[in-house]
Every structure is written in C-alpha cells, then in structure tokens.
Write a protein that holds these residues in place. Structure first.
Motif, PDB file in Angstrom:
ATOM      1  N   THR A 527     101.621 -51.689  11.786  1.00  0.00           N
ATOM      2  CA  THR A 527     102.301 -50.704  12.623  1.00  0.00           C
ATOM      3  C   THR A 527     103.255 -49.916  11.728  1.00  0.00           C
ATOM      4  N   VAL A 528     102.960 -48.632  11.538  1.00  0.00           N
ATOM      5  CA  VAL A 528     103.683 -47.794  10.582  1.00  0.00           C
ATOM      6  C   VAL A 528     104.424 -46.709  11.339  1.00  0.00           C
ATOM      7  N   LEU A 529     105.679 -46.515  10.992  1.00  0.00           N
ATOM      8  CA  LEU A 529     106.456 -45.392  11.503  1.00  0.00           C
ATOM      9  C   LEU A 529     106.485 -44.318  10.419  1.00  0.00           C
ATOM     10  N   GLN A 554      95.795 -45.474  15.594  1.00  0.00           N
ATOM     11  CA  GLN A 554      95.896 -45.765  17.024  1.00  0.00           C
ATOM     12  C   GLN A 554      97.357 -45.645  17.432  1.00  0.00           C
ATOM     13  N   ASN A 555      97.627 -44.834  18.465  1.00  0.00           N
ATOM     14  CA  ASN A 555      99.010 -44.618  18.870  1.00  0.00           C
ATOM     15  C   ASN A 555      99.495 -45.747  19.774  1.00  0.00           C
ATOM     16  N   ASP A 556     100.729 -45.606  20.302  1.00  0.00           N
ATOM     17  CA  ASP A 556     101.331 -46.687  21.066  1.00  0.00           C
ATOM     18  C   ASP A 556     100.653 -46.896  22.415  1.00  0.00           C
ATOM     19  N   VAL A 568     106.359 -40.566  14.264  1.00  0.00           N
ATOM     20  CA  VAL A 568     105.293 -41.030  15.159  1.00  0.00           C
ATOM     21  C   VAL A 568     104.868 -42.431  14.719  1.00  0.00           C
ATOM     22  N   PRO A 569     104.950 -43.423  15.614  1.00  0.00           N
ATOM     23  CA  PRO A 569     104.470 -44.772  15.255  1.00  0.00           C
ATOM     24  C   PRO A 569     102.975 -44.898  15.540  1.00  0.00           C
TER      25      PRO A 569
END
Length: 835
Positions: A527-529, A554-556, A568-569
């Motif tokens: 999970t990258v910010l 893949q977004n949240d 954007v995470p």
C-alpha cells in the motif's frame, strides 16, 4: 476347358490331390486340394455375337477368366479398373492444368514487373532528357548573347548564324559551321531518318538489369531480385557518398568495483561476444554472465577506445536523486490527514462515519490492526486522503511512519476518557514531525462527556486549543450521531488551504509504503501513498531492498486504475519481494537500474546487520556468552499477514522479559505458515505464533507429526499476554521464609544410635518437625538444615508449642552447646510474573 464336374476353369495348369485333415477327438476328413499358378488376366474383346466369345461385353473369353469368378464379378472388376484409370487421368489433367495456371500467373507477374521497370526506366530517361534540353537551351542562349555582343564589336562576327565566316587572310582554317538546334535534338533523341537510335544508347542502357536478364542465366545459381536491388542500392549510396563508415563514438563508461561482462558491453555499446573475445585474449576464460573486477574492466574499456570513470557502489543511487521541481509545474494536491489517538477512543469509527462505510467491523475485536489509507470527497468537492493508524502501544513505530508522510494530524480524544498514554505519544509524534494538529473531541454524545476537561488536560502537554486562546483547532464530534463532522472537514480544508500543499504530477513518482503484505493469489502487495509525481501502470520502481514493475494499481475502493497522482493511496502489484513498511518508492528508467540499486541496498543492509551482530573483542564475546548463559530464553516464530503487524509484534516481544528471562524471536515474516517454519520450530523447540494467518495443509500435517505447537491470534493483546505468561513460567519461583518459632538449648545429651540430642525449651511460637532450622550462637548463624528428630519425652511428635520442653537432633550436625538458640522457619515458593 472344363473339368470332370463340368466346372469352368481358366486352364492355368492346375494340380489336384487329396489331403487328410485331422480334427479333435480323433476325427479325420479327406480334402481335395487344387494348386493353381497365378496369372494376370488380360481380357481380349472377341467379335460381337461370335460363337466363341462367351458373354458379350467387357468380360472377354471365359477361358481366360480365373476359376470360381462369375461373369458379373469379372465385369464389375473390369469396370473398377477402368474407373480407376479414368480418375487417374482426370487427376493428371487437373495437376497439369494447375501447373499451367501457376506458370501463367508467374509469367503474368514477371511481365507486370518488367512493364513497371520499363515505365520507371522510360520516366527516368524522359526526366534526364528534359534536364539536358533545358541545360542545352540555356547554354545556347548564353552563346547567342555572346555572339550578339561580339557582332557589335566586330563585323566578322555579324555573319549569318548558318553560314561559315570567311577564312582569315593568314590561311588559318575556318570554324566549323554551327549545328542547328533541331538536328542536334533529333540526333540526341535517336530520331534519325533511317529510324535507328544513337550508337551510344545501347551502351548507356547496358547497366540496366531487367527481370528477363536476371532470370535468363545459363546454369548455376541465379541471383534473386532482392539481391540485385540491394546491389543497386549499394551502388546508389556509393555514388552519393553515403557508404562512408561512421566514426567510432567514444563513450564515458561508469565503472564500479565489480561489473558483469554483459553489463560492461552494454555500457560500452559493444557486442558482448566481442568483449568476451577480448577477455579471452587476455587469458581470462569467462562468459558474459560472470563478474570481473574494475582493473580488468578498465583494460577492456581502453582496448575498445572508450574512457573509464571509476564510481563507488553507492553511486548507483544517484539516478533517484531528488529533482528540483519548477514553480510552473506545481499544482495543488489533496492533504494527507492522519487519524491518531489512544486505543478505543473512536478513531476508526470517526473515519467510518466520514467515509460512510463500515471499516471497524472488519477489524478483529473492533481494534485497528493495520494502517489503512482512504480518500474522501467532501460535499464541497474537496478531496482528502486519510490514514487510519492503530492506537495500541505496540504500534508506536507504525504511527511514527504515519506521521512522517502526513500533512495534518487529527488527534482524537474521547470526551469521557480525556488524555491517555497513547494520546501523549501521538502528540509527541506530531510535534517531532512538525505537523499541524487538529483536536477532535469524540464521544460528545455520551452523558459522561466532559470536553472542557480534555482541553484542560491538553494544556499539560503544550497543546493550546482555540477555545483556550491557542492556535490549535478543536472540534467536538460524535462518530455515532455524526455531530460535528462537517465542522471537522471544514477545519481540515482550512488548514490545508493555509499550508498551500503542491506537487508536480509530471515527474517520476515518489511515494512511501504505508503497509506491505504477501497475498496468496496476488503475491507481494504494497500500500503506497504517492507523495510526488504520478505512478503509472508499467513503471519500473525500486522500494527499499526490493524492486519491481507496476503490474496493476488498485485504489482504496478496490477498483483497478491506470495511474495514481500525488496524495493518492494505491495498492501496487508487481514486486519481487515484500518491502518494509515505511520504505520509499522511487520510479527509475530501466530494470537494470532498479535491480542494481536493490542489490546494493540488500548488500549494504546485510553488512550492517553483520557488523551490528558481531562482537568486536574476545572479552565482549565472553561477556555476552556468560550473560546469555544466565538468562532463560523463550524462542518463538512469528508469522503475520502484513509487514507492519510483524514488526510491531517483534517490538512488543523485545520488551517482554528481565535479567532472568527474555523472548527470542527466531524468525518473523509475512505470509502463511509453511513447512520451513515448522522445521525451524522443531529444531529450536519453539512454538509458532500466527497473526491473522493460517498454516497450509502440509505444514499442519508436519506440525502434528513433529509435535510443533501452532497458535493463531487475531488481536495483538491476546498474543502479547500469552507470550508474557509463557515467559513468566521460565522464571524461577520466589522462595519466601516465615519464622514460626524459637527454642533455647538447655542441655546436651548423648544417646547411643542417635548421637547428640539437645534438650530444648520452646520460647516462642511452635517447633515443627517438617520445618527448617538454623542454629544461632551469639546471634550468628553457624548451621542451617533440617531436624532429624523431634521428641516430647519418649514419643516422636510433629510439633511442640511454646513453653514446652522437647528433644531435638540435627541432620548431619552435632556441634551443639547449651545456650545456643534454634530458629525455626518454613519456606514458601511464590510464582513470579513478568510485569
């Protein structure tokens, strides 16, 4: 001819005889056998209706027919032979027609190509003639102008253009008459009266090659049309001066301490085979995948005419140096908001209310175990990125990572609980990161809520809210009823507007790993910010000691996206391994760069760990071994679902223990429990603790067979408590003494078979046979042991009360004197527990 039975035969010279045939049960039978010679039957058609023709039609003479074949069968066979011959003739005709058609098609294509070449040739000749005519007309015009100029200055030059001027008086030959333009044109075009072209025309066309000439070679291998075209192209390039060999380009080759041969060839832009050949000439039998030292590589570089530039191994990270962003490229980005606070103060519930989703129900026991990253769009259209960090004390390092990537901290404090230890830690993290803070006083809907006490308690930690004339915004909210959520979002948007957060989305992506895990179906997932730039599908990146290529984003909300901009995470798939939570992600240009940087970082980390674990002197080694010998260890293996949880558990385990006992984590990792983990646990006698993971079928069977204990947990409280209880069992029990009485020796008697017996008076408490005793002389302990006998008169008794006389004898000790005092006590073992 016919045989005796009247049957028709074909006169093949048959031989007959009898053969006895045997059967089972002794039965026999005589069989008549005829042996005939095979003969090809060629029917001859007889005269129609003749007497000796037999049956009319294709059957032929019956005398030429094999025996046993009827006329109908013979006719059928002849028809089949004729049909086969007819089919063969048709197939032959079809093949010939197909071959003729292919030959005609080849001839047609050949003629088309010849016609096309002829047209191109004629067009080129026409253009050439036109250019020559224009040049000739220009030259004649210039000559005419020159003659006119000469005529004005000399009368002899004024003669008619078609007449030869008179010979000069000196007898010199006269100039030849000027050839007329029309005649010259006809001669050059080849339009002479006898219809023949110029003699040099055939010579001029001799260099042209037609398709017929190319195909009309006599014998041997003929050159293809493509080869002839290549030859013409080389001739054209040679005429235009294009085949001049390019000058060799000299390159500056960066040379580390060691380099792979293929990488060296790539940096020099030379063929790897040539580099290997050069090394073999030097006496080094290497392949393109082997590593050579810098000195050898420098010799190779100089041999190929390039320049070598020595660099250190750390220089490989220069490709990810931060690039200064131009002011015109910066655009506004959403703020990154981190929710912090004490456990069970409602952080996740507050974010749940903001997102209008149910997040807390997915966490075990309603407690956040991982860092979650979410994006929320407010009613006003503002986009906010939230990080939800766990509030338990064991996750201090995870909260610290959350504070490092955040822009605004929302400190959640329960109105009915006020400031707690983890609340203070969150305040310290926010201050250390120099991040602005917004206080959200939660659970305002409860009857016991006291928001004013929260504001007062925050003053002790130098947090002055606006209600107390400070500069820290405070909002009273309720995650249950939704009260104050709009004011909280407005406060966050206002704080973000003050900060003027900007980023450059056009540059290579730079981000931080919030969480990482090993997914069974998807592999390593991080999970990258994204903090700067834009991360796109297909980008090559390096993150910590790992590298990879973005296979999917893949977004949240679980949706696949093609790119992720600043703040954007996203979940990134495509890593070659699981990175550490908190590692920085950098996008690079090539896989070679990413692999080189990851290998360097891995090697550096390995060296650092080796240097940290090695003792520098023999004395330190001996002291460490001696200290370890006196400390009881509880070995464990930890497997968790994500990297952050594994790190937090290991840190919690390191805090358990004291000078006598400690917990030793043999191995920790991410993913399911495997056979390798079971084998390590069996060899070390350690249990396996699984946090939100399970053992696969093979590992379960292996653990049952080898007697390895596997325990599963989903809440970190339970895991820490169980390990603490197990470690407490290794502590030696505490022995406490309770004094129960004193006795004074009045006389000493010597009894046969027993030894010296002391006649005593119990002065205080009680004397028991099972208790321990100490012998005091002048208040100094001279012996400690147990009683061999305790008698009251002649009877053996268990205890004697105060004020009574008794006889005592010590086990293995007889140095007793009158006046000595006997101290009587009992021991009690008390189990100890780790704090």
């Amino acid at each position: 001819m016919s045989d005796t039975d009247g049957k028709k035969t074909l006169g093949l010279g048959t031989r007959s005889g009898q053969v006895k045939q045997s059967f089972s049960h002794g039965r026999t039978k005589n069989v008549l056998v005829e042996t005939k010679r095979k003969r090809v039957v060629v029917p001859k058609p007889g005269p129609a209706g003749g007497a000796g023709a037999g049956k009319a039609g294709p059957v032929g003479d019956p005398s030429r027919r094999p025996a046993g074949i009827s006329d109908a069968e013979m006719e059928r066979r002849l028809k089949a032979v004729q049909a086969a011959k007819a089919r063969e003739a048709d197939e032959t005709a079809a093949r010939e027609a197909e071959a003729r058609a292919r030959e005609e098609e080849r001839q047609r294509k050949r003629e088309e190509m010849e016609a096309k070449e002829r047209e191109e040739r004629e067009l080129a000749e026409a253009q050439k003639r036109k250019a020559e005519e224009e040049a000739r007309a220009k030259a004649e015009a210039e000559a005419e102008a020159a003659r006119e100029a000469a005529a004005k200055s000399s009368p002899a030059a004024a003669a008619a253009p078609g007449e030869a001027p008179a010979a000069p008086r000196g007898g010199a030959p006269a100039r030849p008459p000027v050839q007329r333009k029309s005649e010259r044109e006809r001669e050059e075009r080849g339009d002479n009266r006898n219809g023949k072209g110029r003699a040099g025309d055939e010579g001029r066309r001799a260099g042209k090659l037609t398709l017929n000439e190319a195909l009309a070679g006599e014998g041997g291998r003929q050159r293809s049309l493509a080869a002839m075209k290549r030859k013409q192209e080389r001739a054209r390039q040679k005429a235009m001066g294009m085949n001049v060999k390019a000058e060799k380009q000299v390159r500056d080759v960066q040379l580390p301490e060691t380099i792979i041969v293929s990488e060296l060839a790539n940096r020099m832009a030379e063929r790897a085979a040539d580099v290997v050949k050069s090394l073999m000439k030097m006496g080094m039998m290497v392949t393109m995948n082997q590593t050579i030292d810098a000195d050898t590589a420098e010799l190779v570089i100089e041999e190929f005419g390039h320049r070598a530039t020595r660099v250190s191994e750390a220089d490989v990270e220069q490709v990810i140096d931060t690039v200064e962003d131009k002011a015109e490229d910066l655009v506004s980005r959403p703020p990154v908001v981190t929710i912090m606070g004490h456990v069970d103060h409602g952080k996740t519930s507050l974010l749940d209310a903001i997102r209008k989703a149910n997040v807390v129900s997915g966490e075990a026991g309603g407690i956040t175990q991982h860092i979650g990253a979410y994006q929320v769009t407010t009613e006003s259209g503002a986009v906010l990125t939230f990080l939800d960090t766990p509030g338990h004390a064991a996750f201090t390092s995870m909260r610290a990572r959350g504070a490092q990537v955040t822009d605004i901290v929302v400190l959640v404090v329960a109105a009915d609980d006020a400031v707690m230890p983890q609340t203070i830690e969150a305040i310290n993290h926010a201050k250390a990161a120099k991040v602005p803070m917004i206080v959200a006083i939660n659970k305002i809907d409860k009857p016991s809520a006291n928001p004013q006490k929260v504001r007062t308690d925050l003053l002790q930690h130098e947090v002055v809210v606006e209600a107390m004339s400070g500069d820290v915004q405070d909002v009273e909210v309720s995650a249950t009823t939704g009260q104050g959520l709009d004011q909280l979002l407005e406060a966050i948007a206002l704080q973000a507007e003050i900060l003027e957060l900007k980023a450059n989305p056009k540059r290579a992506a730079l981000g931080a790993v919030i969480e990482a895990q090993l997914d069974v179906g998807r592999g390593p997932v991080a999970t990258v910010l994204v903090q700067n730039g834009t991360l796109r599908k297909g980008d090559i990146f390096v993150v910590g000691e790992q590298w990879g290529k973005v296979r999917a984003l893949q977004n949240d909300r679980g949706e696949r996206v093609d790119e992720a901009g600043p703040s954007v995470p996203v979940e990134v798939l495509g890593l070659n391994g699981t990175p550490q939570a908190g590692d920085v992600l950098n996008v690079v240009e090539t896989e070679a760069q990413a692999r080189e940087i990851a290998d360097y970082r891995e090697s550096a980390a390995k060296d650092k760990r080796a240097a940290a674990g090695a003792a520098t002197t023999l004395e330190q080694l001996m002291a460490k071994a001696k200290a370890d010998a006196n400390v009881a260890e509880l070995p464990i293996l930890v497997k968790a679902d994500v990297q952050g949880s594994a790190e937090a558990i290991v840190q919690a385990m390191e805090k358990i223990g004291n000078d006598e006992v400690r917990v030793r984590v043999l191995h920790f990792g991410v993913g399911a429990i495997t056979d390798t983990d079971v084998g390590l646990a069996e060899a070390s006698g350690a249990p396996i603790l699984g946090f939100n993971v399970r053992a696969n079928a093979s590992a379960r069977a292996s653990a049952n067979q080898k007697g390895v204990e596997i325990r599963y947990y989903s809440v970190i409280y339970d895991l820490v408590d169980d390990v603490k209880a197990a470690a407490s069992g290794l502590l030696s029990a505490e022995v406490r003494e309770h004094f129960i009485g004193y006795a004074q020796i009045k006389e000493v008697f010597k009894v046969s078979g027993v030894g010296k017996v002391a006649g005593c008076l119990v002065t205080e408490g009680v004397a028991r046979r099972s208790a321990g005793v100490r012998l005091l002389r002048d208040d100094v302990v001279i012996h400690e042991g147990t009683l061999k006998t305790l008698k009251r008169f002649k009877d053996e008794v268990k205890e004697v009360n105060s004020g009574q006389e008794c006889g005592m004898a010590f086990e293995n000790y007889e140095d007793i004197r009158p006046g000595d005092v006997i101290e009587i006590f009992e021991r009690e073992e008390v189990e100890r527990k780790l704090a």
